[in-house]
Design an enzyme around this catalytic site. Structure first.
Site, PDB file in Angstrom:
ATOM      1  N   GLU A  11       0.785  -1.357   0.111  1.00  0.00           N
ATOM      2  CA  GLU A  11       0.097   0.081  -0.099  1.00  0.00           C
ATOM      3  C   GLU A  11       0.960   1.267   0.105  1.00  0.00           C
ATOM      4  O   GLU A  11       0.460   2.028  -0.687  1.00  0.00           O
ATOM      5  CB  GLU A  11      -0.868   0.119   1.418  1.00  0.00           C
ATOM      6  CG  GLU A  11      -2.073  -1.026   1.292  1.00  0.00           C
ATOM      7  CD  GLU A  11      -1.515  -2.044   2.102  1.00  0.00           C
ATOM      8  OE1 GLU A  11      -2.419  -2.927   2.808  1.00  0.00           O
ATOM      9  OE2 GLU A  11      -0.328  -2.424   2.017  1.00  0.00           O
ATOM     10  N   ASP A  99      -6.003  -7.613   6.747  1.00  0.00           N
ATOM     11  CA  ASP A  99      -7.280  -7.501   7.082  1.00  0.00           C
ATOM     12  C   ASP A  99      -8.130  -7.509   5.919  1.00  0.00           C
ATOM     13  O   ASP A  99      -7.729  -7.739   5.088  1.00  0.00           O
ATOM     14  CB  ASP A  99      -7.470  -6.333   8.127  1.00  0.00           C
ATOM     15  CG  ASP A  99      -7.005  -4.858   7.650  1.00  0.00           C
ATOM     16  OD1 ASP A  99      -6.687  -5.147   6.494  1.00  0.00           O
ATOM     17  OD2 ASP A  99      -6.961  -4.169   8.220  1.00  0.00           O
ATOM     18  N   TYR A 329       1.578  -5.410  13.009  1.00  0.00           N
ATOM     19  CA  TYR A 329       0.396  -4.796  12.508  1.00  0.00           C
ATOM     20  C   TYR A 329      -0.278  -4.172  13.401  1.00  0.00           C
ATOM     21  O   TYR A 329      -0.805  -4.985  14.373  1.00  0.00           O
ATOM     22  CB  TYR A 329      -0.257  -5.812  11.499  1.00  0.00           C
ATOM     23  CG  TYR A 329      -1.146  -5.122  10.498  1.00  0.00           C
ATOM     24  CD1 TYR A 329      -0.988  -4.024  10.029  1.00  0.00           C
ATOM     25  CD2 TYR A 329      -2.606  -5.827  10.671  1.00  0.00           C
ATOM     26  CE1 TYR A 329      -2.141  -3.435   8.968  1.00  0.00           C
ATOM     27  CE2 TYR A 329      -3.439  -5.127   9.775  1.00  0.00           C
ATOM     28  CZ  TYR A 329      -3.159  -4.068   8.945  1.00  0.00           C
ATOM     29  OH  TYR A 329      -4.161  -3.468   8.296  1.00  0.00           O
ATOM     30  N   HIS A 376      -3.942 -11.702  13.531  1.00  0.00           N
ATOM     31  CA  HIS A 376      -4.345 -12.873  14.665  1.00  0.00           C
ATOM     32  C   HIS A 376      -3.225 -12.669  15.888  1.00  0.00           C
ATOM     33  O   HIS A 376      -3.327 -13.801  16.655  1.00  0.00           O
ATOM     34  CB  HIS A 376      -4.340 -13.996  14.027  1.00  0.00           C
ATOM     35  CG  HIS A 376      -5.074 -14.356  12.854  1.00  0.00           C
ATOM     36  ND1 HIS A 376      -6.531 -14.299  13.008  1.00  0.00           N
ATOM     37  CD2 HIS A 376      -4.981 -14.822  11.634  1.00  0.00           C
ATOM     38  CE1 HIS A 376      -7.057 -14.337  11.897  1.00  0.00           C
ATOM     39  NE2 HIS A 376      -5.983 -14.686  10.802  1.00  0.00           N
TER      40      HIS A 376
END
Length: 935
Positions: A11, A99, A329, A376
């Site tokens: 990104e 995600d 993250y 997670h």
């Protein structure tokens, strides 16, 4: 790009640079700079599409809720660039975040790029060499369930916003918006303010004192502790928590003794010189466990409490830490740690604090969040071994360092031993002459083993009844005192004699419910199951940017506009702002992500309900189509009492007195409400003060020497000003109402001007007023163009004007003193050259996580633009100054920097827009989402 190399798309440019360094020359890592496609505004769609089924929402609600996606106008060049890289690649790796949003970005990239080479989905929790290497070895296919959930969320929000927002425009104010989560968050803030407005304070008194052992030979002789009166003549004494919000004792507090001032002072007088005895003493072991590692929600809460960061600031800072390989993250619902992370935290705790501070077994933390679906693992320092804050201090600073230190402390503490100690509670009493036995209570906790507290202690939100705590009184934790956990009571036994000193009777008032802070509203939203922690920062930013919520220190204060919006939604769209219903929608999206529900069927249920189309069908469409009449005046009015009400007007809130009789066609007395008055502060008496001030003819300063008209100074909504009072125009009474209105509009207007910064209503003089009214002042004419130059005062301060060309003046006095020669010299210089005062920015965005420079939006010659002082980027047409998010602004600047110097492209014909049906790539199950893409 040499043929045979692999293309990796992430990104952000920062993430791309970091990963490129790990992968080497066999890979080319490029950034999409965030999202590349979205549902366009209907006005931006091709002409032939506007008239079809996609015309209203860019979604065909009658054919499977098929969305029409288009590439952002400012991303077309980026997509073309990625296509060129892909042309020479033999594999495509999509390494966007793992995600739902990251999965959707990956899907949009596939749809826009249409790769003819193998596509692999690459995911990781942290940006370290080991993590990237493992991710390359364990690629997977695109998870279409996650894509379905994210795209359903996007369509849901489009339907909600586009159906409900126009109602707000018609009935409250243009430019407002409604949203599935933002409207509920606004409702929470408004409901808390309503509680504060309805709150009635209760007065009560208590007695406190300082006590110590009477035996001066005791080892703890001289150790004083504080205690509070809790029982008088066998009856419990009322404290603040015994009163309700109406100022009355709660039903559960019946039979308690409500002390007044006379009784409290009589008790103090009666205990003067009394000997106190220990009635009871109870000691219990104390154990406290460490808090779980950070999730997105708890990180935002603690960053707000400890670091005074907004949710947006915390997430932006965390994003920078993640992209540069410092933390894992930052969008996660899970407090769990990997085995490697637990071992790293335990090893570091043992090394820094000693083996005794680490329990025998690693601590594991279960996820309590409903439908947890993001990454997670918890937010923690990156890597299989952690770097201490001292080790990264030379690399990062400011907010990034402070947030890294917080994350590091929380992670290490989560694997440390419990804090141990003991809690002692004591009751002591003495007899009074007139009120029987007076019983005082105190408690204190002694920490004998600090355990995890050596590294970190979690903060908490303000407790409304904090001052009522016996332990708080004991430990001196009133305002400015020590924490309760630091209190120590002397060694005592039942029957021991005590002496009492400094016995004091104190009066108290119960406190209204505390306003939400960013930390507490994030906590409330999470507990209600509304929204997702990863979206809370943008939700809070949205309700602030829309003017629904204002910040007063840490507190969130609703505007009067928010009251009108929430009232309309509650009365006409009650289901859409119902907390349980909104949480159920979130659960529905979770079930789509888990592959348990079909997205089309779920959207059909939301939009059309049971299919009957009636208002009671449960669907959004029925609510809108059978809305009925809405009394806008009623929605925008809030009664204050005795005929006085507050109204939310087009130009702001104002009060009006309906009890005053007025002539037909005239308005009742009105007065603006200052912006700094919070809703819970506006009383009937205050409203009457505003009305009286508004009815005042102002302070007369004298008469104008030329016109002979009176000059007065007044207070207005936009500040104090001076004005010339003109006589009422003579209008022929035989004219029609329309003609009278036209004649009145054509009558001369009074000269008016705002006071200068160094003036006040109390100090302004006639001379000051005449100077203000002399503006604009003609400085002279430009000898080259023969255009007049004037000096005048504007919204952003004093300036020169020559036709449409303007120059900022250095100060207000310059408006009266600048000469033609000085003005001409100013016009020779660049419009906003060095040393000149530029107009204030339209909006401050924040600090760019990549360049660490402040980013603002300014008004330029060709419209609004984003700038960090070096790189400028025009605000895209599909965005507005108010709606653009900081993340999007940073993306736009990053993209502009990545483009380098702009080259003028050769002219070419624009290909006609066309719609193609998009198909998802093969994945773990058949795709259920359709989309349309515009090339």
């Amino acid at each position: 790009m040499p043929a045979g190399r692999k293309l990796v798309i992430v990104e952000s440019p920062a993430k791309a640079r970091k990963i490129q360094g790990y992968l080497g020359d066999d890979y080319v890592v490029e950034a999409s700079v965030g999202h590349i496609r979205d549902l366009p505004q209907p006005s931006e769609m091709p002409t032939e599409m506007k008239k079809g089924p996609y015309g209203k929402f860019a979604v065909d609600v009658d054919n499977g809720f098929d969305p029409y996606y288009s590439v952002y106008g400012d991303k077309k060049k980026k997509v073309a660039e990625l296509k060129r890289y892909l042309k020479d690649a033999d594999e495509l790796y999509l390494a966007t975040d793992e995600d739902r949003e990251g999965e959707a970005i990956a899907w949009h990239l596939i749809e826009a790029l249409k790769p003819k080479v193998p596509v692999k989905r690459m995911v990781f929790h942290e940006i370290t060499k080991d993590a990237i290497t493992r991710a390359l070895e364990n690629t997977r296919e695109l998870d279409t369930d996650l894509v379905d959930a994210q795209e359903t969320r996007r369509i849901l929000d489009r339907l909600y916003g586009y159906e409900v927002s126009p109602v707000l425009w018609r009935k409250v104010r243009q430019g407002l918006s409604a949203g599935r989560v933002q409207s509920v968050a606004t409702r929470l803030v408004v409901e808390r303010e309503r509680e504060r407005m309805a709150f009635v304070s209760a007065e009560y008194w208590d007695v406190t004192g300082s006590f110590s052992l009477a035996d001066t030979t005791h080892d703890d002789a001289g150790t004083a502790f504080g205690a509070r009166l809790v029982e008088l003549d066998g009856t419990r004494v009322a404290s603040g928590r015994d009163f309700d919000d109406r100022g009355l004792l709660k039903s559960s507090a019946k039979g308690v003794s409500h002390l007044d001032e006379a009784t409290a002072r009589a008790v103090v007088a009666g205990l003067d010189g009394s000997s106190f005895t220990v009635r009871s003493l109870e000691t219990k072991p104390y154990t406290r466990r460490p808090a779980a590692p950070f999730t997105t929600s708890t990180l935002q809460q603690e960053a707000s409490r400890k670091l005074r960061m907004t949710s947006r600031q915390a997430m932006r800072t965390a994003q920078g830490l993640y992209e540069n390989g410092y933390i894992t993250y930052m969008r996660t619902d899970s407090p769990a740690l990997s085995t490697e992370a637990m071992n790293a935290a335990r090893g570091q705790a043992a090394e820094l604090y000693g083996a005794d501070f680490v329990p025998q077994k690693p601590r594991t933390y279960a996820n309590k969040s409903k439908g947890a679906q993001e990454a997670h693992e918890a937010i923690r320092p990156a890597g299989d071994t952690f770097r201490t804050p001292a080790q990264v201090a030379s690399e990062i600073s400011g907010d990034q360092f402070r947030l890294y230190e917080l994350i590091w402390k929380r992670t290490v503490a989560s694997q440390m031993a419990d804090a141990k100690g003991s809690t002692a509670s004591v009751r002591l009493a003495a007899a009074t002459p007139d009120h029987g036995d007076a019983v005082f209570a105190a408690s204190g906790t002694v920490i004998t083993f600090r355990g995890f507290l050596a590294a970190y202690e979690e903060s908490s939100d303000v407790d409304r009844y904090a001052d009522d705590s016996v332990e708080a009184v004991t430990s001196g934790s009133g305002k400015g005192g020590k924490k309760a956990g630091e209190a120590r009571l002397p060694q005592m036994s039942e029957g021991d004699a005590l002496t009492g000193e400094d016995l004091t009777a104190d009066g108290h008032s119960t406190s209204a419910p505390p306003r939400y802070t960013e930390a507490s509203i994030v906590k409330a939203l999470e507990e209600l199951g509304i929204g997702r922690p990863s979206t809370y920062a943008s939700t809070i930013s949205t309700i602030q940017d829309r003017g629904y919520v204002l910040s007063r220190g840490q507190a969130l204060v609703p505007s009067w506009v928010a009251f009108a919006v929430v009232r309309l939604l509650e009365e006409h769209f009650d289901r859409l702002v119902d907390y349980d219903f909104t949480a159920t929608m979130e659960a529905g999206l979770d079930s789509i992500a888990a592959g348990e529900r079909d997205r089309v069927a779920w959207l059909e249920e939301f939009y059309r309900g049971d299919g009957s189309g009636s208002r009671d069908s449960g669907g959004l469409r029925g609510l809108i189509e059978q809305l009925g009449d809405i009394d806008a005046r009623e929605i925008n009015s809030i009664p204050l009492g005795e005929g006085v009400q507050l109204r939310v007007g087009r130009y702001g809130p104002y009060v009006e007195d309906l009890a005053v009789e007025v002539k037909e066609g005239e308005n009742p007395p009105r007065a603006s409400v200052p912006d700094d008055v919070a809703p819970d502060e506006l009383t009937l008496d205050m409203a009457r003060e505003f009305l009286a001030a508004g009815a005042d003819d102002g302070k007369e300063l004298g008469t104008h020497p030329e016109s002979g008209h009176p000059i007065v100074a007044k207070s207005g909504r936009y500040g104090p000003y001076v004005t010339e009072v003109l006589p009422e125009p003579e209008i022929d009474p035989s004219l029609s109402a329309a003609a009278k209105k036209k004649a009145k509009a054509a009558a001369p207007k009074p000269r008016t001007g705002s006071l200068l910064k160094n003036m006040t209503l109390e100090s302004v003089t006639l001379e000051d007023a005449l100077r203000i009214l002399s503006l604009p002042r003609v400085v002279g004419k430009d000898p080259e163009t023969d255009v007049e130059i004037t000096a005048q005062n504007g919204r952003y301060g004093p300036y020169l004007k020559k036709g449409t060309d303007s120059r900022t003046l250095p100060d207000e006095e310059s408006m009266f003193t600048v000469t033609l020669e000085e003005a001409l010299e100013l016009y020779k210089q660049p419009k906003r050259g060095r040393g000149r005062t530029a107009a204030p920015p339209l909006r401050e965005i924040g600090t760019d996580p990549e360049t660490e420079k402040p980013v603002v939006i300014k008004d330029g010659r060709f419209g609004a633009y984003i700038t960090d002082g070096e790189t400028n980027r025009t605000v895209p047409r599909e965005l507005t100054v108010e709606s653009i998010t900081p993340e999007r602004a940073f993306e736009l600047l990053a993209e502009k920097r990545a483009q380098g110097p702009k080259k003028k492209p050769a002219a070419k014909k624009k290909a006609p827009a066309k719609k193609t049906t998009a198909k998802k790539p093969a994945a773990k199950k058949a795709a259920s989402t359709k989309a349309a893409a515009k090339e």
